[in-house]
Design an enzyme around this catalytic site. Structure first.
Site, PDB file in Angstrom:
ATOM      1  CD  GLU A 109      -1.834  -2.543   1.575  1.00 46.53           C
ATOM      2  OE1 GLU A 109      -0.620  -2.530   2.184  1.00 46.53           O
ATOM      3  OE2 GLU A 109      -2.399  -3.192   1.003  1.00 46.53           O
TER       4      GLU A 109
ATOM      5  CG  HIS B 174     -12.010  -7.424   4.693  1.00 37.74           C
ATOM      6  ND1 HIS B 174     -11.562  -8.536   5.579  1.00 37.74           N
ATOM      7  CD2 HIS B 174     -10.848  -7.641   3.879  1.00 37.74           C
ATOM      8  CE1 HIS B 174     -10.447  -9.235   5.331  1.00 37.74           C
ATOM      9  NE2 HIS B 174     -10.064  -8.765   3.992  1.00 37.74           N
TER      10      HIS B 174
END
Ligand SMILES: Cc1ncc(C[n+]2csc(CCOP(=O)(O)OP(=O)(O)O)c2C)c(N)n1
Lengths: 354, 347
Positions: free
Chosen positions: A53, A121
């Site tokens: 990321e 999530h």
């Protein structure tokens, strides 16, 4: 009519075919998958990045500094937390260089609960994003806004967060939420732009002839007019607020005004002010955790600037300040606003008279 | 410290003192810039001490490497030229690119006239879009995550330009360094990037051995199939030829190269650690001057005279800078958002 995920894909197609988008990338964004939510299927500039990321955000900054127009994706916003200092740099480069370098990038990431994603999530990122000055932040609540906000994000010369409400990505559009140029028939659209299951090596999307729609960043939308209570919300909570409002109108004759902020920064203070002056009662609604929540900022400003307009203390309904969202249904429901909680909060507010 | 290092450039730079001699003009030009850079840093430290600035950090000890770097860059704005992602010890590189040393004083004094940040950022935190110098920022090593972006843009544009990224040895512990190695070397998408680590053997106070298991930082590039070298960054000729070889390689092969340069840190880490001259580190300027004397390119007296002249000029400049306006408080609202995409050539 398109789902939000199809709308995003079509906006990216418009972006790369006529708005100068050069790179659409992130983990699993390129072929064959086209994104874990399929938002990037069939796009000609989409490519897979390493699973990194920080590298994704850094790459996007570097591409932007070199005059390209990247749209990067963090697969789930839950994994953007390890990029916060790079996000700060994207946000402060124009300022710290006193206007020497701007950073025209879009960072999109799915946010929020609603897909039983459990602790890693289901996170929200809206409060976090508003803590990083120098970014514009948008979050659509329907396919049309997703399309129009993404086109605006793409042409904006600044870093823009495009927060995708996970729970709405596959929801059906409602009347009035069409994308200009899309075929009306869902099946026909799907055949044109959804990649087939199985071997996709020869598949090419057939894009409809789409028109431009630039929804200005910083402009809210009145999703429902009403005179008794205002809800200030965005993303996934908009349809929930609308459903609660419809029920309250039927059951209690309470008319709720739903303001879909669409942009968290800059946000539409003019629209907020007008609505609060009209209804005199306000609920800020979102699902990020409640301590140091973006809705708290709105409550503060409303109290400071509109105190004498208020007939009830402004309220915040947000996610519980717990470390995660549990997997079990009951746990998820207990952690984020639900339609019933929204209804109750609105009813309580509507009852109050000074 | 030993002056000889393994290098892959065995013929052109046998390492240390044996490096190929630079032509007299270039040798003198480098000396001039090194001296200017040193005098500038001395002035900045003095300004800091006299209260004409809040913090000093800079590059005394890195001039023998940083000046050649600035001279070897293809300087200019936009994709066809080299991009530089430097760190806060890069004043000598900026001078070699052609920066006015007075502008560094302005940044130290955080004046409204500071062209790099208009009083917003620390000393040594340069930004110069006209030369593709990306804004230098304080978080250690983030430039290693950002640099692959400009390199990929160059690759995509078929540009002859390359990307050069530089950081310190301690900072290679940050994940951004690994990011740079990974993203620069993906098979079929190799990037034209020169990855530089200036190894002064310290973090702030943490010695090299306190953080590194690897013998050479440059060795880490080998796992990624990169060309690598460790060079003596204190020796002008080793630095120049080592850099030239690396830059030429990246420019022609369009592939990454990891270059570790051993340098001194002559005034400690920053004003936070006192900024006093450290006597037991090799002074690259002193040793270069000795060489120039030996080669009869300059006399000691001439060099002393140059130093006195630059010192006097910067002293006077610092007095002028002291009178320049400070930024107005309201200017914090300037440049929060761009109205145009400058980096794409609009506006
Ligand atoms: C991310 C981050 N952590 C900590 C610091 C504080 N800090 C400033 S300089 C420094 C040491 C850097 O050492 P090195 O990378 O070897 O570079 P050098 O200063 O020696 O050139 C530290 C820890 C910082 N600026 N950024």
């Amino acid at each position: 009519m398109a789902t939000m995920v199809q709308a995003i894909r079509m906006a990216l197609h418009v972006g790369e075919s006529r708005l100068g988008v050069t790179d659409i990338f992130g983990e699993d964004v390129g072929p064959p998958l086209g994104g874990v939510f399929t938002a990037t299927q069939g796009l000609k500039t989409a490519w897979n990045s390493p699973l990194d990321e920080r590298g994704i955000v850094g790459m996007a900054i570097g591409l932007a500094l070199a005059g390209r127009k990247p749209v990067a994706e963090i697969q789930f916003c839950d994994y953007a937390f390890n990029t916060v200092d790079l996000l700060k740099i994207a946000g402060n480069t124009y300022w710290s260089s006193a206007g020497d370098w701007n950073v025209p990038m879009v960072l999109m990431t799915p946010v929020g609960a609603g897909i039983r994603g459990s602790i890693y999530h289901s996170h929200s990122f809206d409060a976090q994003a508003t803590r990083i000055p120098g970014w514009k932040i948008v979050m659509p609540s329907n396919p049309r806004d997703a399309y129009g906000l993404l086109l605006s994000a793409i042409v904006d010369p600044n870093p823009v967060f495009f927060l995708k409400p996970k729970a709405l990505l596959r929801a059906k559009a409602r009347p009035g939420e069409e994308i200009p140029g899309e075929p009306g028939d869902d099946k026909a659209l799907s055949k044109m732009i959804d990649a087939p299951l199985g071997d996709r090596s020869k598949w090419q999307p057939e894009w409809p002839k789409l028109d431009d729609l630039f929804i200005p960043i910083g402009e809210a939308r009145t999703a429902r007019a009403g005179q008794h209570v205002t809800v200030l919300t965005y993303g996934r909570n908009v349809p929930m607020a609308l459903a609660a409002a419809d029920e309250l109108a039927r059951e209690e004759s309470v008319e709720v005004e739903v303001i879909d902020l669409r942009s968290l920064h800059p946000y539409d203070w003019t629209a907020i002010k007008a609505s609060v002056k009209k209804t005199h009662r306000v609920l800020c609604l979102n699902e990020d955790t409640e301590i140091t929540n973006f809705g708290e900022h709105l409550v503060r400003r409303i109290v400071e600037e509109l105190f004498y307009e208020l007939w009830a203390p402004p309220a915040l309904l947000a996610g519980a300040h717990v470390p995660g969202i549990g997997l079990a249904d009951n746990l998820e429901h207990a952690s984020v606003p639900t339609k019933d909680k929204v209804k109750q909060a609105l009813k309580d507010l509507a009852k109050q008279v000074p | 410290m030993s002056t000889s290092f393994e290098t892959s450039s065995s013929s052109a730079t046998p390492g240390g003192s044996g490096a190929k001699e630079l032509a007299p003009d270039l040798a003198l030009k480098i000396h001039d810039l090194m001296l200017k850079a040193r005098v500038l840093e001395d002035r900045l430290i003095t300004m800091y001490r006299q209260g004409d600035g809040y913090f000093w950090i800079g590059g005394p000890g890195e001039e023998a490497f940083n000046v050649p770097l600035g001279l070897l860059v293809d300087k200019g704005q936009g994709i066809q030229h080299d991009y530089l992602h430097l760190h806060y010890r890069s004043s000598a590189t900026l001078l070699a690119l052609g920066a006015d040393p007075v502008d560094s004083l302005r940044q130290m004094k955080n004046t409204a006239t500071d062209p790099y940040s208009r009083g917003r950022n620390f000393a040594g935190h340069y930004s110069a879009r006209k030369w593709n110098v990306a804004p230098i920022s304080s978080p250690i090593e983030v430039q290693y995550s950002i640099a692959p972006g400009t390199a990929l843009a160059q690759r995509a544009a078929g540009s002859k330009g390359i990307t050069i990224v530089q950081g310190g040895d301690a900072g290679t512990a940050e994940g951004d360094f690994a990011t740079c190695l990974v993203w620069s070397s993906r098979k079929g998408t190799e990037l034209p990037i020169l990855i530089i680590v200036t190894n002064n053997k310290y973090g702030i106070s943490t010695p090299y051995e306190g953080q590194h298991g690897e013998v050479r930082i440059s060795d880490r590039g080998k796992a990624f199939g990169m060309q690598t070298a460790t060079i003596d960054g204190n020796d002008v000729e080793s630095a120049y030829w080592g850099l030239k070889k690396a830059i030429d390689y990246v420019r022609t092969e369009r592939k990454p190269y990891l270059l570790e340069a051993m340098v001194s840190r002559l005034n400690g880490h920053s004003s936070a650690s006192g900024a006093n001259f450290v006597k037991d580190e090799l002074d690259c300027l002193a040793s270069w001057e000795k060489k120039l004397e030996e080669r009869k390119l300059k006399t000691r007296a001439e060099m002393d005279e140059m130093r006195a002249k630059y010192t006097q000029e910067l002293l006077e400049a610092s007095k002028r800078v002291r009178e320049e306006p400070q930024p107005a408080g309201e200017s914090i609202w300037d440049h929060v958002f761009a109205a145009k995409n400058h980096v794409a050539g609009e506006g």
